[in-house]
Motif scaffolding. Structure first.
Motif: not given
Length: 88
Positions: A41, A44-45, A47-52
């Motif tokens: 988790t 995954a979080y 990666q989401w922050v990096k994408r954002y």
């Protein structure tokens, strides 16, 4: 023979002169570990922050945005028409 004691370009000194605050993803990992989230988790979080961050152009939230119009500029005529339609 290469010098063993030379620092590479990407390495930081062992004792920085000014203490730095923890980086964003490090803070995220620390917080998620504190709340006992699973490692998967946490990844995954992260990666989401990096994408954002990359989607929004890697600029700091305190930096002025080029997309924001100055308040002293003339009003947009199209927005005035839209506003009149909404009011009626």
């Amino acid at each position: 023979m290469p010098d063993k004691h030379r620092l590479h370009m990407n390495t930081r000194p062992a004792y920085p002169s000014v203490p730095r605050s923890p980086r964003l993803l490090d803070q995220l990992g620390d917080r998620l570990r504190l709340k006992h989230y699973r490692l998967r988790t946490e990844r995954a979080y992260a990666q989401w922050v990096k994408r954002y961050i990359y989607f929004h152009g890697r600029r700091h939230a305190a930096a002025p945005s080029a997309a924001v119009r100055p308040a002293s500029g003339p009003p947009c005529p199209a927005s005035a028409i839209c506003c009149r339609r909404r009011r009626t």
